[in-house]
Design an enzyme around this catalytic site. Structure first.
Site, mmCIF file in Angstrom:
data_model
loop_
_atom_site.group_PDB
_atom_site.id
_atom_site.type_symbol
_atom_site.label_atom_id
_atom_site.label_comp_id
_atom_site.label_asym_id
_atom_site.label_seq_id
_atom_site.Cartn_x
_atom_site.Cartn_y
_atom_site.Cartn_z
ATOM 1 N N HIS A 202 0.819 -1.219 0.000
ATOM 2 C CA HIS A 202 0.000 0.000 0.000
ATOM 3 C C HIS A 202 0.853 1.269 0.000
ATOM 4 C CE1 HIS A 202 -3.604 -2.483 1.402
ATOM 5 N NE2 HIS A 202 -4.039 -1.822 0.355
ATOM 6 N N ARG A 232 -15.426 -4.810 0.675
ATOM 7 C CA ARG A 232 -15.370 -3.351 0.609
ATOM 8 C C ARG A 232 -15.415 -2.940 -0.845
ATOM 9 N NH1 ARG A 232 -10.223 -1.150 -0.560
ATOM 10 N NH2 ARG A 232 -10.839 0.785 0.421
ATOM 11 N N GLU A 274 -14.363 -1.547 -7.895
ATOM 12 C CA GLU A 274 -13.871 -2.852 -7.490
ATOM 13 C C GLU A 274 -14.641 -3.322 -6.266
ATOM 14 O OE1 GLU A 274 -9.227 -2.186 -8.907
ATOM 15 O OE2 GLU A 274 -9.731 -2.065 -6.780
HETATM 16 C C1 HEM Z 1 -5.615 -7.723 1.946
HETATM 17 C C2 HEM Z 1 -5.778 -7.570 0.674
HETATM 18 C C3 HEM Z 1 -5.482 -6.298 -0.059
HETATM 19 C C4 HEM Z 1 -4.672 -6.202 -1.139
HETATM 20 C C5 HEM Z 1 -3.891 -7.343 -1.818
HETATM 21 C C6 HEM Z 1 -4.657 -4.809 -1.525
HETATM 22 C C7 HEM Z 1 -3.904 -4.309 -2.570
HETATM 23 C C8 HEM Z 1 -3.869 -2.995 -2.960
HETATM 24 C C9 HEM Z 1 -3.058 -2.482 -4.018
HETATM 25 C C10 HEM Z 1 -2.067 -3.315 -4.845
HETATM 26 C C11 HEM Z 1 -3.306 -1.160 -4.137
HETATM 27 C C12 HEM Z 1 -2.661 -0.207 -5.148
HETATM 28 C C13 HEM Z 1 -1.403 0.393 -4.563
HETATM 29 C C14 HEM Z 1 -0.540 1.065 -5.637
HETATM 30 O O1 HEM Z 1 -0.853 2.196 -6.044
HETATM 31 O O2 HEM Z 1 0.449 0.456 -6.080
HETATM 32 C C15 HEM Z 1 -4.299 -0.825 -3.146
HETATM 33 C C16 HEM Z 1 -4.850 0.421 -2.956
HETATM 34 C C17 HEM Z 1 -5.673 0.740 -1.892
HETATM 35 N N1 HEM Z 1 -6.077 -0.114 -0.870
HETATM 36 FE FE1 HEM Z 1 -5.744 -2.092 -0.734
HETATM 37 N N2 HEM Z 1 -5.451 -4.094 -0.686
HETATM 38 C C18 HEM Z 1 -5.981 -4.962 0.229
HETATM 39 C C19 HEM Z 1 -6.847 -4.663 1.251
HETATM 40 C C20 HEM Z 1 -7.258 -3.393 1.555
HETATM 41 C C21 HEM Z 1 -8.126 -3.077 2.661
HETATM 42 C C22 HEM Z 1 -8.744 -4.082 3.633
HETATM 43 C C23 HEM Z 1 -8.303 -1.747 2.654
HETATM 44 C C24 HEM Z 1 -9.154 -1.022 3.646
HETATM 45 C C25 HEM Z 1 -9.095 0.184 3.997
HETATM 46 C C26 HEM Z 1 -7.533 -1.200 1.513
HETATM 47 C C27 HEM Z 1 -7.456 0.117 1.146
HETATM 48 C C28 HEM Z 1 -6.856 0.594 -0.021
HETATM 49 C C29 HEM Z 1 -6.973 1.973 -0.480
HETATM 50 C C30 HEM Z 1 -7.749 3.097 0.199
HETATM 51 C C31 HEM Z 1 -6.243 2.051 -1.671
HETATM 52 C C32 HEM Z 1 -6.138 3.271 -2.594
HETATM 53 C C33 HEM Z 1 -7.164 3.086 -3.667
HETATM 54 C C34 HEM Z 1 -7.432 4.269 -4.594
HETATM 55 O O3 HEM Z 1 -7.398 5.423 -4.196
HETATM 56 O O4 HEM Z 1 -7.745 4.005 -5.766
HETATM 57 N N3 HEM Z 1 -6.913 -2.232 0.888
HETATM 58 N N4 HEM Z 1 -4.616 -1.961 -2.437
#
Ligand code: HEM
Lengths: 355, 191
Positions: A202, A232, A274
């Site tokens: 993240h 989510r 998503e």
């Molecule tokens: C456990 C499994 C999860 C995976 C594998 C995952 C993976 C990712 C990845 C790869 C990114 C993109 C990061 C980049 O820019 O390179 C991302 C963005 C993000 N993730 Fe997760 N995530 C997970 C769970 C969560 C959870 C539970 C939350 C809860 C708050 C979360 C919140 C976010 C947010 C807020 C972003 C930014 C999204 C945006 O603004 O478009 N993620 N995540």
């Protein structure tokens, strides 16, 4: 169920369409109604927006744990193309093989239970028989014996299931991204992130670290229980209905962001949502993270008046750092001008659903 | 330099008395940080193996006491030796790395792949602020990148270095700099 002709029992339920080249993807009116619109109010900010993955209303995107819709066949064809060009989109570290079988079981049992007209699964001990009618697959194999399948278990089953999937190993009070198949991602690289922990992958997200969001979300996930999945919603925007917006191919698709004009916003600009769900797996104690991508064109979105009004307000008031991170900056103004006539300033009702 | 949660923070070499042995890999002037860290600790040096990237014919640096010292002419040859020493290291061996950022990127990825974690690894940055970068498009790896943006030496795409680091790869991500405005590059900046 009504007595009317049930389209979902005919092969024509699945659209013949593309997510590249001539971009013929579109949503049927039914598909628009069931779109998982991600805003329950007129503004957006990061939050720990996690809820139980409980069955939603019939026909909604959350009616079943795994959602198969009219884009299924075309999405699976797009995935096969991505994998043919870039095998690094599907990777699994050696210790993840048990989690792969767990995933295969979760997906096959859900799909066969909830869509019996399309999928069936017969189990006789570890001798399994899987039938996938839309894709014309009939496979007998031995559960636990990878040599009896044409691909590894994760790749085999996810070539037949919509959505990207990550398998997370749990150790040292953290989650480790140790396996996954990622062909329809919003600009992140599985190959680069493989082996990272929750806080590391993240890394590029603005604000959320300082807001304590990732720390709290991780704590929650470490306690995820078997049989109590959670979900989510996350969102961004995509120009053209392109599933494969990977960093690997950014030098090819980035230019699309400069092609938005007042005339083509309705067709070209898409809200990309998503639906992310997480399950604890029984044998491996790993977690599955599914990322099911839904696209909707601006002209489709505004057919639901509440969504047109609300999305105009969300996009207008989105902080600049979030807009930059999501890659919207180049076409935000043009899109807002196009959306403005659909926002009469009337109040919107709370909640996600159409009025 | 920005705060990135995926990026390791290079620290100071910190040899622990209780370690059963010490395995050191240093590049060029990084050896001076090694000598400083082990100064006055001959007992530790007698249980140390030092792998050093230094020109053929260079003298053994002073201040290494009873350590076993191995000189290698290039980073690649030194890391091959380092990997072999790691594979044979006994339980409780502490690993120390000193050199440029690009060197630390690559050597720490070798250590991580061999299961060295936490207090088992200490690092110290010395020498030029260059980074190891992987082109996300063609997967080509580039050492000693000092400036962003730069052209990928493998596929030619202009890259900016994204603030995202993989310990498995020991590299930052390089992403096309001008995809949304071909030929228009941001002003170059040094790390
Ligand atoms: C456990 C499994 C999860 C995976 C594998 C995952 C993976 C990712 C990845 C790869 C990114 C993109 C990061 C980049 O820019 O390179 C991302 C963005 C993000 N993730 Fe997760 N995530 C997970 C769970 C969560 C959870 C539970 C939350 C809860 C708050 C979360 C919140 C976010 C947010 C807020 C972003 C930014 C999204 C945006 O603004 O478009 N993620 N995540």
């Amino acid at each position: 169920m009504s007595l009317a002709f049930d389209l979902s029992r005919t092969p024509s339920f699945f659209r013949d369409e593309t997510f590249r080249g001539d971009f013929t993807f579109e949503n049927s009116p039914e598909s628009i109604r069931r779109f998982p619109f991600p805003f329950d109010r007129d503004q957006y900010m990061y939050a720990v927006n996690i809820e139980q993955h409980m069955p939603g209303p019939p026909k909604s995107a959350t009616a079943f744990p795994i959602d198969i819709d009219e884009h299924y066949v075309a999405e699976m064809a797009d995935r096969a193309k991505v994998l043919a060009e870039d095998p690094l989109r599907c990777q699994s570290l050696p210790h993840m093989i048990t989690a792969e079988w767990d995933l295969l079981e979760l997906l096959m049992t859900s799909m066969a239970r909830d869509y019996p007209q399309w999928f069936s699964l017969h189990r006789d001990g570890d001798r399994w028989h899987w039938v996938n009618r839309p894709l014309g697959i009939d496979q007998r194999f031995t559960f636990g014996d990878a040599a009896t399948l044409p691909y590894g278990p994760m790749e085999y089953v996810t070539r037949q299931c919509q959505g990207d999937f990550c398998l997370l190993d749990q150790r040292d009070d953290n989650l480790w991204l140790d396996a996954g198949i990622v062909t329809s991602q919003a600009d992140w690289s599985l190959d680069f992130d493989l082996g990272m922990n929750f806080i590391e992958w993240h890394g590029p997200v603005p604000r959320a670290h300082d807001m304590g969001i990732f720390e709290r979300a991780l704590k929650f996930l470490l306690n995820l229980q078997i049989g109590r999945p959670i979900r989510r919603l996350n969102w961004t925007m995509t120009i053209n209905p392109r599933l494969d917006t990977s960093p690997e191919n950014y030098h090819r698709w980035g230019i699309d962001r400069t092609t938005v004009t007042p005339e083509n916003v309705g067709d070209k600009v898409h809200l990309r949502v998503e639906l992310q769900a997480l399950w604890r797996l029984p044998r491996s104690n790993a977690i599955v993270f599914s990322i099911r991508c839904y696209l909707i064109k601006m002209r489709e979105l505004v057919t639901v008046p509440k969504w047109g009004r609300r999305f105009h307000r969300v996009l207008r008031d989105l902080p600049a750092d979030l807009a930059d991170y999501k890659g919207l900056t180049n076409y935000r103004a043009t899109t807002l001008e196009w959306l403005a006539p659909y926002d009469d300033g009337a109040p919107t009702s709370p909640g996600f659903f159409p009025d | 330099m920005s705060e990135i949660t995926s990026r390791p923070i290079w620290g100071k070499l910190d040899p622990a008395d209780q370690a059963s042995a010490h395995l050191v890999c240093a590049e060029g002037h990084g050896i001076e940080a090694v000598v400083a860290a082990f100064a006055g600790r001959d007992g530790l040096l007698s249980r140390a193996t030092v792998v050093h990237v230094a020109p053929v014919g260079a003298a053994r640096p002073a201040g290494l006491g009873g350590a076993a010292y191995h000189r290698h002419p290039s980073r690649a040859t030194a890391l091959t030796a380092f990997r072999a020493h790691l594979a044979r290291a006994k339980m409780g061996t502490q690993v120390h790395l000193a050199g440029s950022e690009a060197f630390l990127d690559e050597a720490s990825a070798v250590a991580v792949a061999c299961g060295i974690v936490g207090d088992g690894l200490t690092t110290e940055l010395s020498g030029p602020a260059t980074r190891r970068v992987q082109c996300v498009h063609c997967k080509g790896m580039m050492d000693e990148v000092a400036v962003t943006p730069f052209a990928c030496s493998h596929c030619g795409i202009n890259l900016t270095v994204r603030d995202h680091y993989s310990r498995r790869l020991g590299a930052f991500m390089g992403v096309c700099a001008d995809a949304e405005a071909p030929g228009v590059l941001p002003a170059a900046s040094r790390f």
